[in-house]
Design an enzyme around this catalytic site. Structure first.
Site, PDB file in Angstrom:
ATOM      1  N   ASP A 178       6.284  -3.373 -18.128  1.00 52.99           N
ATOM      2  CA  ASP A 178       7.435  -2.497 -18.278  1.00 52.99           C
ATOM      3  C   ASP A 178       7.933  -2.369 -19.709  1.00 52.99           C
ATOM      4  O   ASP A 178       7.928  -3.321 -20.473  1.00 52.99           O
ATOM      5  CB  ASP A 178       8.578  -2.998 -17.382  1.00 52.99           C
ATOM      6  CG  ASP A 178       8.290  -2.708 -15.918  1.00 52.99           C
ATOM      7  OD1 ASP A 178       8.108  -1.525 -15.600  1.00 52.99           O
ATOM      8  OD2 ASP A 178       8.213  -3.662 -15.130  1.00 52.99           O
ATOM      9  N   GLU A 198      10.835   3.776  -4.466  1.00 49.66           N
ATOM     10  CA  GLU A 198      10.359   2.437  -4.795  1.00 49.66           C
ATOM     11  C   GLU A 198      11.539   1.628  -5.282  1.00 49.66           C
ATOM     12  O   GLU A 198      12.200   1.995  -6.238  1.00 49.66           O
ATOM     13  CB  GLU A 198       9.346   2.504  -5.929  1.00 49.66           C
ATOM     14  CG  GLU A 198       8.014   2.996  -5.467  1.00 49.66           C
ATOM     15  CD  GLU A 198       7.360   3.781  -6.559  1.00 49.66           C
ATOM     16  OE1 GLU A 198       7.170   3.207  -7.644  1.00 49.66           O
ATOM     17  OE2 GLU A 198       7.096   4.967  -6.343  1.00 49.66           O
TER      18      GLU A 198
END
Ligand code: PLP
Lengths: 602, 256
Positions: B57, B46
């Site tokens: 995140d 990815e």
């Protein structure tokens, strides 16, 4: 969930109820009730759309009479409220929908229903009383757990505006719908359409569609929605499912109103500012949100959301803050309710709004600096969202403005709409009309402005003016004038207008006022802007500070620098002598004294 | 059938996937890193494109995104770097990032361009199912791109079924409701959740991500899913000196 409205007898009222599109309407043919529909002409039922099942309600009536009335009125359903036997019911089944009613109490023997199971289409459970028919009283709904047959049932008896939302929590697999009757009446047999409408909205979870309001998917025109990672979905979905039920609940409304009145100090005055009126040649009114407890409009939303959080069973509150006003309001309501409070605040904002940091701490909140990105409001919002991702079950996030994923923009707008609701009433007293020519407010995320605009949105003669912060000038590179500088995109979970690079990176805004220093606006504002319902303008730091000082000297009011932006816009407008102009004084300037002092050298 | 489908058809356990942020630690490293990962045995990758406000995140990936943006990374630059992707890398490649940069680039243009450089799938954590299904799915489908959805322990069964229906390569299971960069704790409730998913007999394979850091958490995750994804721990490695030479050891350490 189906809705049946029962006990109708007046033709016009029948038409009005039918317009709400219930699933069933009921007409009672029993001469011992004040809702007896005898004498009602069959024509009155003609206008009822075929999608609504017309129900005749009977108590120990003969089969011939029932047949006669079915033929006369064209009933699609019958509801039997007396001691009718299973065989009696069976004789009608297949021709019309057969509903057999029973009064329930703690001793009710559910065994007796077995014989009816194959001979009726539906049961209706009411409260047991000595007299036949509805009692208007409710029973303990937990006894429904004892009902195990597979025939669906209507719930009746004492369902009213104050408990309609609770009905939605009943998860019994055979629960079919509610029967609404005496608690939604002006007098026996005459239904209160407004009350029914609210109840229908709650039951069907419908949003009352306003031209500039949100739709069922959470959009305002092209803007809104809920662009959130899956980790936030359960939290946001829980809110989406519950917020209208909770906000419409009578108990909730009573508690909210009580706190606004006795704790916040509402209604806030609408003050006719005479020296301003003279200076600008119009009737200028100040809506004094600065006089609220904690010094700004932010408390309205914080009170609403803490009550909501309590009803959702949440044990911990998080919030973001820029200027610290929303953080202080949140810390305040958490202290009031004894709930743990964590406030995220950009490291830079913590330095420039230090007194508010101390206030939050005194109120028992934990203030966590946001050190990522640009270390201001947008980053504080990111940190709060990250916290919420990690604490999906016990934490409620009190967003401070009309931003974020749906339902936040709508929910916060509803809590703030008290501003315009009060203004309308107060303005009548001064001017004889609830409608001014202009309404002005400053826009950070846009909550005080949306509260100020809310009840004027559909009155298109009222011009809505939203004032953004131009910082050092719209084209200076240091500005927060979102509609002037931004374009469409997604920020903090909603599609809106935001300041961004051509690569879609969010641009750090600038304003001297920490509360307007945000790179986006709420999605409803984006819609008002794009549809031209609102006029979006901007004011520089210098113009705002001058206007703030003018307000001190002409009216004896030190406004927040955010508010001063709205005041400064008056300088740029041309009024007719009779114009009535309302301006939202969103907050007081105590928190900004340092900035004012430095700027003017006091 | 794209490369992802072929991979899952040929191998259904212990699949190792690596996430890294394009433009970190420097520009023009994306394909080098991808190539090294393939050589070391990673099964699919990815590639993250950076965003200024990555709400899902933790600190490590936030930092890598900030640095990447400072370095000048953008979708435009990334697609330029990826023009040589398929001459050097053959394992499946996904692009992962937030919705706003895609929206500015243009969703249709983004999908076309991704297909053109040889990308197989897209992960956009903040693109909701409703919007995907009603507005954008045709761009993905027309370009042969798989859209990957996330599932957390809080996702309802009904919603998982819906996701299974809309997916056509694999489903990304989050070990817990968390942002990236925290360690996997295999508590009883997490185990129950994986068992619950297994019992649902979904038509798509599953891969576990978020919180996988080493060989033991990787092995544990593979007990319940077809493979696992390592992100933050690898991004940390990219912050070290001489990271290119350490990639092989890292991958072999995860899956000896
Ligand atoms: C006094 C005051 N006015 C206005 C604002 C801007 O927020 P909003 O646009 O949501 O009303 C703030 C925000 O902190 C504020 O403190």
């Amino acid at each position: 969930m189906k809705i049946k409205v029962c006990g109708l007898k007046h033709p016009e009222n029948i038409e009005a109820v039918a317009a709400l599109q219930p699933d069933y309407v009921g007409f009672i043919f029993y001469d011992k009730t004040p809702r007896y529909a005898a004498g009602l002409s069959a024509d009155a039922l003609q206008a009822i759309p075929a999608s609504i099942r017309k129900t005749g309600v009977f108590v120990n009536e003969s089969a011939e009479n029932i047949d006669k009335l079915i033929a006369e009125y064209g009933f699609n359903a019958i509801q039997l409220h007396g001691d009718e036997s299973p065989a009696f019911c069976a004789a009608f089944k297949g021709r019309v929908t057969v509903i057999k009613a029973f009064g329930l109490n703690e001793d009710f023997d559910f065994e007796q229903l077995k014989d009816y199971a194959n001979n009726v289409d539906l049961f209706l459970f009411d409260t047991k009383t000595k007299i036949y028919g509805g009692s208007g009283k409710t029973f303990d709904w937990t006894i429904l757990d004892q009902y195990k047959l597979d025939v669906p049932f209507f719930l009746s008896g004492g369902i009213g505006p104050e408990n309609i939302a609770e009905v939605k929590n009943i998860t019994h697999p055979q629960f079919y719908g509610v029967d609404l009757n005496s608690r939604f009446e002006i007098e026996p047999g005459l239904k209160n359409i407004e009350k029914l409408k609210d109840a229908f909205n709650i039951v069907k979870n419908k949003i009352q569609q306003m031209k500039y309001g949100v739709n069922e998917q959470g959009y305002y025109g092209d803007f809104g929605g809920a662009y959130i990672p899956e980790m936030l979905y359960p939290n946001v979905e829980e809110l989406r499912q519950q917020y209208l039920n909770i906000l419409n609940d009578e108990g909730f409304k009573a508690e909210f109103d009580d706190l606004l009145k006795n704790y916040v100090g509402r209604p806030s005055p609408l003050y006719h500012a005479k020296r301003y009126s003279e200076k600008y040649g119009a009737n200028i009114f100040f809506k004094r949100e600065d006089l609220n407890h904690t010094g700004s409009h932010k408390i309205n939303n914080a009170i609403g959301q803490i009550l909501l959080a309590k009803r959702l069973g949440k044990k911990r509150i998080i919030a973001e803050t820029g200027a610290g006003q929303h953080g202080v309001a949140t810390a305040t309501v958490c202290a009031l309710m004894g709930i743990e409070c964590v406030v995220y605040m950009g490291e830079i904002d913590m330095a420039r709004q230090a007194p508010n940091v101390s206030r939050m701490k005194m109120l028992g909140a934990k203030v966590i600096p946001a050190t990522s990105g640009s270390k201001t409001l947008k980053d504080a919002t990111n940190e709060a969202l990250r916290d919420w991702i990690g604490n999906p079950v016990d934490t409620h996030y009190i967003i401070g403005s009309v931003v974020g994923p749906y339902p936040y923009p709508d929910m916060v707008a509803r809590f703030q709409s008290i501003i315009s609701a009060e203004t309308k009433k107060q303005l009548v007293e001064y001017t004889g009309s609830e409608l001014p020519q202009y309404v002005l407010a400053c826009v950070g995320g846009g909550s005080n402005a949306m509260g100020m605009f809310y009840h004027f949105l559909d009155d298109e003669s009222v011009k809505l003016v939203a004032v953004e912060a131009a910082g050092k000038g719209v084209n200076s590179g240091e500005s927060a004038a979102t509609t002037a500088l931004g374009n469409e995109g997604v920020l903090h979970g909603s599609r809106t207008i935001l300041m961004q690079t051509e690569d879609g990176q969010v641009v750090e805004p600038y304003s001297i006022s920490a509360g307007l220093d945000y790179p986006g606006i709420g999605p409803q504002h984006a819609h008002l802007f794009k549809s031209h319902r609102g006029e979006y303008v901007s004011i520089t730091d210098d113009e705002a500070l001058q206007a703030g000082l003018l307000c001190c000297q002409l009216e004896g009011i030190i406004p927040a620098i955010e508010t001063a932006h709205a005041l400064a816009q008056l300088e740029k407008m041309k009024f007719e002598a009779n114009d009535n102009v309302v301006i939202c004084i969103s907050g007081r300037g105590d928190k900004d004294l340092d900035t004012y002092i430095k700027y003017f050298n006091y | 059938m794209n490369r992802l489908n072929k991979l899952f058809a040929s191998k259904n356990n212990n699949l190792l996937s690596i996430y890294f942020t394009a433009g970190y630690p420097a520009l023009n490293t994306t394909v080098d890193i991808a190539e090294a990962l393939e050589k070391s045995g990673a099964d699919f990758l990815e590639i993250g494109f950076p965003y200024s406000d990555p709400v899902a995140d933790g600190p490590t990936i936030q930092h890598s995104s900030e640095v990447a943006l400072e370095n000048g990374m953008s979708l435009k630059v990334l697609f330029e770097e990826l023009t040589e992707l398929r001459s050097r890398v053959s394992i499946p490649i996904l692009l992962m990032g937030y919705f706003n940069p895609i929206a500015q680039y243009g969703i249709e243009r983004f999908c076309k361009k991704a297909a053109e450089v040889g990308v197989d799938g897209i992960i956009v954590p903040d693109l909701p199912i409703y919007e995907y299904e009603n507005m954008y799915s045709s761009y993905f489908i027309d370009n042969g791109l798989s859209n990957i959805f996330l599932v957390t322990p809080q996702t309802s069964e009904e919603r998982i079924r819906k996701i299974d229906e809309l997916s056509n390569s694999f489903i990304y299971l989050l070990s817990s409701s968390t942002i990236t960069g925290y360690n996997l704790k295999l508590s009883d409730s997490v185990e129950d959740y994986y068992k619950r998913i297994t019992a649902m007999k979904l038509k798509n394979p599953t891969v576990i991500g978020f919180g996988i850091t080493d060989s033991s958490s990787f092995a544990k995750a593979c007990n319940y899913a077809n493979g696992a994804i390592i992100g933050s721990r690898f991004v940390k490695l990219l912050g070290e000196d001489g990271y290119m030479d350490k990639i092989d050891g890292f991958i072999k350490g995860i899956r000896p």
